[in-house]
Each structure stands twice: as C-alpha cells, then as structure tokens.
Design a protein around this motif. Structure first.
Motif, short mmCIF file in Angstrom:
data_model
loop_
_atom_site.label_atom_id
_atom_site.label_comp_id
_atom_site.label_asym_id
_atom_site.label_seq_id
_atom_site.Cartn_x
_atom_site.Cartn_y
_atom_site.Cartn_z
N ASN A 83 0.81 -1.20 -0.16
CA ASN A 83 0.00 0.05 0.00
C ASN A 83 0.85 1.27 -0.10
N ARG A 84 1.94 0.91 0.24
CA ARG A 84 2.97 2.18 0.60
C ARG A 84 3.74 2.54 -0.95
N ILE A 85 3.62 1.69 -1.68
CA ILE A 85 4.47 1.81 -2.89
C ILE A 85 3.55 2.11 -4.11
N ASP A 86 3.55 3.08 -4.93
CA ASP A 86 2.39 3.37 -6.05
C ASP A 86 3.08 2.63 -7.31
N GLU A 87 2.19 2.73 -8.51
CA GLU A 87 2.57 2.01 -9.66
C GLU A 87 3.74 2.54 -10.39
N THR A 88 4.32 3.66 -9.85
CA THR A 88 5.48 4.06 -10.50
C THR A 88 6.73 3.79 -9.58
N GLY A 89 6.73 2.75 -8.53
CA GLY A 89 7.59 2.90 -7.86
C GLY A 89 8.23 3.73 -6.47
N ASN A 90 7.15 4.76 -6.30
CA ASN A 90 7.46 5.54 -5.30
C ASN A 90 7.17 4.71 -3.92
N LEU A 91 8.01 4.88 -2.79
CA LEU A 91 7.81 4.40 -1.56
C LEU A 91 7.59 5.69 -0.74
N PHE A 92 6.28 5.63 -0.22
CA PHE A 92 5.75 6.68 0.73
C PHE A 92 5.81 6.53 2.36
N LEU A 93 6.60 7.40 2.81
CA LEU A 93 6.54 7.46 4.42
C LEU A 93 6.22 8.65 5.00
N ARG A 94 5.81 8.76 6.18
CA ARG A 94 5.59 10.21 6.71
C ARG A 94 6.03 9.91 8.16
N PHE A 95 6.73 11.08 8.85
CA PHE A 95 7.64 10.92 9.90
C PHE A 95 7.04 12.21 10.83
N ASP A 96 6.78 12.18 12.16
CA ASP A 96 6.31 13.06 12.80
C ASP A 96 7.03 14.25 12.93
N LYS A 97 6.68 15.28 12.93
CA LYS A 97 7.59 16.53 12.92
C LYS A 97 8.26 17.02 14.32
N GLN A 98 7.05 16.85 15.19
CA GLN A 98 7.61 17.26 16.45
C GLN A 98 8.43 16.21 17.02
N GLU A 99 8.30 15.13 16.96
CA GLU A 99 9.25 13.94 17.21
C GLU A 99 10.60 14.18 16.54
N SER A 100 10.67 14.41 15.42
CA SER A 100 11.74 14.69 14.73
C SER A 100 12.79 15.86 15.34
N ILE A 120 12.29 3.91 -6.19
CA ILE A 120 12.81 2.63 -6.19
C ILE A 120 13.28 2.49 -7.66
N ALA A 121 14.44 1.82 -7.58
CA ALA A 121 15.08 1.55 -8.82
C ALA A 121 14.82 -0.04 -8.95
N ALA A 122 14.27 -0.36 -10.10
CA ALA A 122 13.89 -2.06 -10.04
C ALA A 122 14.09 -2.26 -11.80
N TYR A 123 14.40 -3.23 -12.15
CA TYR A 123 14.75 -3.63 -13.46
C TYR A 123 14.09 -4.89 -13.80
N PRO A 124 13.24 -5.44 -14.50
CA PRO A 124 12.24 -4.44 -14.98
C PRO A 124 11.25 -3.91 -13.89
N ALA A 125 11.10 -2.66 -14.21
CA ALA A 125 10.25 -1.59 -13.31
C ALA A 125 8.96 -2.17 -13.05
N ASN A 126 8.71 -3.17 -12.31
CA ASN A 126 7.41 -3.45 -11.80
C ASN A 126 7.16 -3.66 -10.42
N LYS A 127 5.69 -3.75 -9.99
CA LYS A 127 5.39 -3.73 -8.36
C LYS A 127 6.20 -4.77 -7.71
N LYS A 128 6.28 -6.23 -8.33
CA LYS A 128 6.81 -7.24 -7.85
C LYS A 128 8.43 -7.16 -7.49
N ASN A 129 9.31 -6.43 -8.53
CA ASN A 129 10.46 -6.13 -8.29
C ASN A 129 10.58 -4.89 -7.19
N GLN A 130 9.81 -4.05 -7.30
CA GLN A 130 10.00 -2.86 -6.49
C GLN A 130 9.66 -3.39 -4.93
#
Length: 139
Positions: A83-100, A120-130
């Motif tokens: 759920n955190r990786i989109d179809e183009t291979g981006n992994l999304f994370l959020r970190f608490d500003k105050q805690e940081s 993420i760099a994956a070859y071939p670029a597909n969700k499974k490899n990412q």
C-alpha cells in the motif's frame, strides 16, 4: 537500488520555521530545502522540499532510517509495503515533525508530517521487483 529520495513539509503560519527546519535536518542533515507557496494558498502555508540524488547521501539516509526507526515502525512499513508503493515505484513514508525536532524518528499516518518519497530503481520496473527491493531497506 534507489533513484532519489525527496521530502515535502508543510510549514503553517503558527509554526516556527527554524524548528521545522531543525526537524528536517534530523533526517536530512545535508539538505537545504526550497521554499514555495502553493498558488491556492494566501501565504498561510509554505512548503519546504528537496530531492536527494547523490548515491552517497541516499545510502546515509537509508542507513539513518534503519538505525533510528523502532522495530515496530519497521514492521509496520514492511507489512504495509504493497500500500505504500505506487505504480511508478515510489515508496511513501511520513515522520512526525515534533518527534523529529526532539531527535526521535516516529512513523505516522497523519498529514502534519515530514512526507518522504523514495523512488525505487527496479529492473524491469514492476511492482513485484519494487517490493523485493523495498523489503531489503528496513530489516
């Protein structure tokens, strides 16, 4: 196995810019964020952002995340990878500003956070490899 890491932080009028920059510098110590104001806003929000592309800097950031995330947060990321990786291979994370700001790395789901995108760099670029590559980041 990463093309770049970028982040975006919303700075609200009620927040101290230097404290928010300090929060960013905890995770991205060598970053100098760019300041922009979304067109639809009336200067009440500033967006601080940057993109890290040097491989050495990327390695340092991933190492930092690995060393500072709690075991629980690492497990959460790994359990939610699909759920955190989109179809183009981006992994999304959020970190608490105050805690940081307090030099504590805490994964969060709310929007008032440091939004991190790992391309993420994956070859071939597909969700499974990412997914295979992303699983190696936080072990």
């Amino acid at each position: 196995m990463i093309h770049n890491i970028s982040y975006r932080v919303f700075l609200y009028q009620t927040e101290d810019k230097e404290k928010v920059k300090s929060s960013i510098n905890f995770i991205f110590p060598d970053s100098l964020p760019t300041e922009t104001t979304p067109e639809e806003e009336d200067n009440t929000i500033i967006v601080l952002s940057d993109k890290i592309e040097k491989k050495r800097d990327i390695r340092k950031i991933i190492e930092f995340l690995n060393n500072n995330l709690t075991l629980t947060d690492k497990e959460t990321i790994n359990n939610e990878l699909k759920n955190r990786i989109d179809e183009t291979g981006n992994l999304f994370l959020r970190f608490d500003k105050q805690e940081s700001y307090n030099e504590n790395l805490k994964l969060v789901k709310h929007g008032d956070a440091i939004h991190v995108k790992i391309k993420i760099a994956a070859y071939p670029a597909n969700k499974k490899n990412q997914l295979k590559i992303a699983e190696q980041f936080f072990n």
